[in-house]
Design a protein around this motif. Structure first.
Motif, PDB file in Angstrom:
ATOM      1  N   GLY A 246       0.818  -1.206   0.000  1.00 50.81           N
ATOM      2  CA  GLY A 246       0.000   0.000   0.000  1.00 50.81           C
ATOM      3  C   GLY A 246       0.847   1.250   0.000  1.00 50.81           C
ATOM      4  O   GLY A 246       2.069   1.169   0.106  1.00 50.81           O
ATOM      5  N   THR A 247       0.152   2.393  -0.122  1.00 49.94           N
ATOM      6  CA  THR A 247       0.886   3.663  -0.167  1.00 49.94           C
ATOM      7  C   THR A 247       0.356   4.638   0.881  1.00 49.94           C
ATOM      8  O   THR A 247       0.370   5.848   0.685  1.00 49.94           O
ATOM      9  N   SER A 248      -0.124   4.101   2.001  1.00 45.73           N
ATOM     10  CA  SER A 248      -0.598   4.945   3.092  1.00 45.73           C
ATOM     11  C   SER A 248       0.587   5.313   3.991  1.00 45.73           C
ATOM     12  O   SER A 248       1.640   4.683   3.918  1.00 45.73           O
ATOM     13  N   PRO A 249       0.384   6.320   4.849  1.00 50.13           N
ATOM     14  CA  PRO A 249       1.469   6.687   5.770  1.00 50.13           C
ATOM     15  C   PRO A 249       2.048   5.488   6.535  1.00 50.13           C
ATOM     16  O   PRO A 249       3.248   5.430   6.786  1.00 50.13           O
ATOM     17  N   HIS A 254       6.559   2.161   8.003  1.00 42.17           N
ATOM     18  CA  HIS A 254       7.092   0.810   8.194  1.00 42.17           C
ATOM     19  C   HIS A 254       8.499   0.666   7.616  1.00 42.17           C
ATOM     20  O   HIS A 254       9.313  -0.108   8.121  1.00 42.17           O
ATOM     21  N   CYS A 255       8.771   1.420   6.549  1.00 46.15           N
ATOM     22  CA  CYS A 255      10.121   1.388   5.955  1.00 46.15           C
ATOM     23  C   CYS A 255      11.164   1.875   6.960  1.00 46.15           C
ATOM     24  O   CYS A 255      12.346   1.564   6.823  1.00 46.15           O
ATOM     25  N   TYR A 256      10.727   2.676   7.931  1.00 44.91           N
ATOM     26  CA  TYR A 256      11.653   3.266   8.902  1.00 44.91           C
ATOM     27  C   TYR A 256      11.390   2.746  10.308  1.00 44.91           C
ATOM     28  O   TYR A 256      11.628   3.424  11.303  1.00 44.91           O
ATOM     29  N   LYS A 257      10.923   1.511  10.373  1.00 46.40           N
ATOM     30  CA  LYS A 257      10.534   0.912  11.650  1.00 46.40           C
ATOM     31  C   LYS A 257      11.671   0.971  12.676  1.00 46.40           C
ATOM     32  O   LYS A 257      12.791   0.550  12.398  1.00 46.40           O
ATOM     33  N   GLY A 258      11.358   1.524  13.824  1.00 49.10           N
ATOM     34  CA  GLY A 258      12.353   1.623  14.896  1.00 49.10           C
ATOM     35  C   GLY A 258      13.321   2.781  14.728  1.00 49.10           C
ATOM     36  O   GLY A 258      14.187   3.000  15.577  1.00 49.10           O
ATOM     37  N   LEU A 259      13.172   3.518  13.628  1.00 50.96           N
ATOM     38  CA  LEU A 259      14.158   4.562  13.331  1.00 50.96           C
ATOM     39  C   LEU A 259      13.594   5.975  13.441  1.00 50.96           C
ATOM     40  O   LEU A 259      14.355   6.937  13.412  1.00 50.96           O
ATOM     41  N   ILE A 260      12.247   6.105  13.527  1.00 49.66           N
ATOM     42  CA  ILE A 260      11.666   7.456  13.559  1.00 49.66           C
ATOM     43  C   ILE A 260      10.619   7.582  14.670  1.00 49.66           C
ATOM     44  O   ILE A 260      10.022   6.598  15.105  1.00 49.66           O
ATOM     45  N   ASP A 261      10.410   8.850  15.064  1.00 51.82           N
ATOM     46  CA  ASP A 261       9.425   9.165  16.097  1.00 51.82           C
ATOM     47  C   ASP A 261       8.221   9.905  15.526  1.00 51.82           C
ATOM     48  O   ASP A 261       7.161   9.924  16.137  1.00 51.82           O
ATOM     49  N   ALA A 262       8.413  10.543  14.372  1.00 56.92           N
ATOM     50  CA  ALA A 262       7.315  11.269  13.737  1.00 56.92           C
ATOM     51  C   ALA A 262       7.462  11.162  12.232  1.00 56.92           C
ATOM     52  O   ALA A 262       8.566  10.985  11.716  1.00 56.92           O
ATOM     53  N   LEU A 263       6.307  11.244  11.547  1.00 53.05           N
ATOM     54  CA  LEU A 263       6.293  11.212  10.080  1.00 53.05           C
ATOM     55  C   LEU A 263       5.476  12.401   9.596  1.00 53.05           C
ATOM     56  O   LEU A 263       4.298  12.523   9.939  1.00 53.05           O
ATOM     57  N   VAL A 264       6.104  13.264   8.816  1.00 49.97           N
ATOM     58  CA  VAL A 264       5.389  14.391   8.232  1.00 49.97           C
ATOM     59  C   VAL A 264       4.695  13.894   6.968  1.00 49.97           C
ATOM     60  O   VAL A 264       5.344  13.348   6.070  1.00 49.97           O
ATOM     61  N   ILE A 265       3.375  14.045   6.940  1.00 52.30           N
ATOM     62  CA  ILE A 265       2.590  13.582   5.790  1.00 52.30           C
ATOM     63  C   ILE A 265       1.813  14.749   5.199  1.00 52.30           C
ATOM     64  O   ILE A 265       1.586  15.756   5.868  1.00 52.30           O
ATOM     65  N   ASP A 266       1.412  14.593   3.958  1.00 49.89           N
ATOM     66  CA  ASP A 266       0.656  15.651   3.297  1.00 49.89           C
ATOM     67  C   ASP A 266      -0.785  15.687   3.800  1.00 49.89           C
ATOM     68  O   ASP A 266      -1.335  14.671   4.217  1.00 49.89           O
ATOM     69  N   GLU A 267      -1.373  16.869   3.698  1.00 50.99           N
ATOM     70  CA  GLU A 267      -2.796  17.046   4.053  1.00 50.99           C
ATOM     71  C   GLU A 267      -3.673  16.016   3.365  1.00 50.99           C
ATOM     72  O   GLU A 267      -4.639  15.526   3.942  1.00 50.99           O
ATOM     73  N   SER A 268      -3.315  15.685   2.119  1.00 50.00           N
ATOM     74  CA  SER A 268      -4.142  14.766   1.342  1.00 50.00           C
ATOM     75  C   SER A 268      -4.049  13.321   1.835  1.00 50.00           C
ATOM     76  O   SER A 268      -4.793  12.463   1.371  1.00 50.00           O
ATOM     77  N   ASP A 269      -3.125  13.048   2.755  1.00 48.46           N
ATOM     78  CA  ASP A 269      -3.011  11.697   3.318  1.00 48.46           C
ATOM     79  C   ASP A 269      -3.462  11.642   4.775  1.00 48.46           C
ATOM     80  O   ASP A 269      -3.346  10.600   5.431  1.00 48.46           O
ATOM     81  N   VAL A 282       2.391  14.050  11.538  1.00 45.94           N
ATOM     82  CA  VAL A 282       2.361  15.512  11.532  1.00 45.94           C
ATOM     83  C   VAL A 282       1.916  15.934  10.141  1.00 45.94           C
ATOM     84  O   VAL A 282       2.546  15.568   9.150  1.00 45.94           O
ATOM     85  N   VAL A 283       0.798  16.659  10.092  1.00 47.23           N
ATOM     86  CA  VAL A 283       0.206  16.993   8.794  1.00 47.23           C
ATOM     87  C   VAL A 283       0.702  18.356   8.320  1.00 47.23           C
ATOM     88  O   VAL A 283       0.721  19.318   9.084  1.00 47.23           O
ATOM     89  N   ALA A 284       1.117  18.399   7.070  1.00 47.06           N
ATOM     90  CA  ALA A 284       1.609  19.662   6.490  1.00 47.06           C
ATOM     91  C   ALA A 284       1.311  19.647   4.995  1.00 47.06           C
ATOM     92  O   ALA A 284       0.873  18.643   4.450  1.00 47.06           O
ATOM     93  N   ARG A 285       1.575  20.781   4.350  1.00 39.84           N
ATOM     94  CA  ARG A 285       1.576  20.780   2.885  1.00 39.84           C
ATOM     95  C   ARG A 285       2.978  20.404   2.457  1.00 39.84           C
ATOM     96  O   ARG A 285       3.925  21.101   2.777  1.00 39.84           O
TER      97      ARG A 285
END
Ligand code: GDP
Ligand code: CA
Length: 307
Positions: A246-249, A254-269, A282-285
């Motif tokens: 899939g292509t959801s957040p 999951h590609c960065y499992k154990g390596l990140i604390d936050a994921l900046v995603i687009d408003e459209s997601d 964290v939602v942003a443009r």
């Protein structure tokens, strides 16, 4: 503030450009991908490092989206006329850098050393370090067989579906001098909106780099390269679909499992943030259409862990 940015090519370079517009570039270290490096016409080419270098030096061609502005192609014309290799496009201005780098490597200088030297010559204030000075090369498994990265990406225009990626040399690769220090010194670690598999994957496959991220004492924030579940450019969405389902957040995270604390995603997601576990969305443009948009995305990433 000290920042370490794990970064691929063009998408990463745009983001890094935004970051150095909002923080002091002297505190910024970019850890760059070398899995795409290749030898062409006898030269060592480091496409991803050069995308970052050109972006930071203000030399990139923003229309074409890669390479240098005000480029000319006379050498390529001669190469074609002589029946030489022309599948990998090298502009005249770009060639100069490849020549200097190749000679330095032949004289025994490390890739990180010549990269540092060239960056300084171009007036770049941030620090750019290849993930490793050792040989690390990306290969992709496809229905047509295993292909080297550039054969798949450039020669075959990444039309083959990807069933897996392999990073030759990664297990034995040591981080280049300065990489672990930059991660240890960072107040914040950023993962640029680059292709998770073939741009950041090779960097994260260097065992000591991955371990340093796993053991981090400071927050790490990734920026998704997808907008509305689609890559802005390139095969990241098709790869996520086939390799992660899939292509959801959540698939990006999951590609960065154990390596990140936050994921900046687009408003459209933003409506689709299930399954992120302890990764904070964290939602942003996130479309970096111009300098202003790049800066705003950089600010969103920098603010992601305090918000
Ligand atoms: P490459 O090594 O030159 O292919 O570059 P990267 O892997 O660093 O960047 C490619 C990725 O950048 C693609 O997956 C794009 O979707 C992503 N990208 C490019 N422009 C933008 C943008 O404006 N916003 C976001 N969020 N992602 C972008
Ligand atoms: Ca690349």
């Amino acid at each position: 503030m000290n920042l370490a940015i794990v970064c691929g090519g063009v998408g990463g370079a745009r983001f890094v450009r935004g970051v150095v517009d909002v923080v002091d570039p002297r505190g910024v270290t970019v850890v760059g991908n070398v899995g795409d490096d290749l030898e062409v016409l006898g030269m060592h080419v480091s496409p991803d490092l050069d995308s970052v270098l050109y972006a930071l030096a203000g030399l990139s061609d923003e229309q074409r989206g890669w390479g240098r502005a005000d480029e000319s192609w006379a050498a390529l014309g001669t190469i074609a006329a002589l029946g030489g290799e022309t599948w990998f496009l090298l502009g005249d201005r770009d060639l100069g850098l490849h020549l200097v780098r190749t000679q330095a490597l032949r004289d025994g200088e490390s890739l990180s050393s010549v990269t540092r030297r060239v960056a300084r010559q171009l007036g770049v204030e941030a620090t750019l370090i290849p993930a490793t000075d050792d040989r690390l090369r990306t290969f992709v498994a496809t229905p047509a067989g295993e292909l080297s990265f550039q054969e798949w990406f450039v020669a075959r225009a990444h039309r083959d579906e990807v069933d897996g990626v392999r990073f030759e040399g990664a297990d034995a690769a040591r981080p280049a001098p300065g990489v672990l220090e930059s991660l240890a010194r960072a107040d914040l670690i950023l993962l640029a909106p680059s292709n998770p598999y073939v741009s950041l994957g090779p960097i994260l496959a260097v065992p000591e780099i991955r371990a340093a991220l796993e053991r981090r004492r400071v927050p790490a924030v990734a920026v998704s390269p997808l907008i509305g579940g689609r890559a802005v450019k390139g095969p990241a969405d098709r790869m996520l679909m086939r390799l992660a389902g899939g292509t959801s957040p959540r698939q990006v995270a999951h590609c960065y499992k154990g390596l990140i604390d936050a994921l900046v995603i687009d408003e459209s997601d933003a409506q689709d943030v299930d399954g992120l576990g302890d990764v904070r969305p964290v939602v942003a443009r996130t479309l970096m259409r111009d300098a202003d948009a790049r800066r705003r995305l950089a600010e969103a990433a920098l603010g992601a862990v305090h918000a």
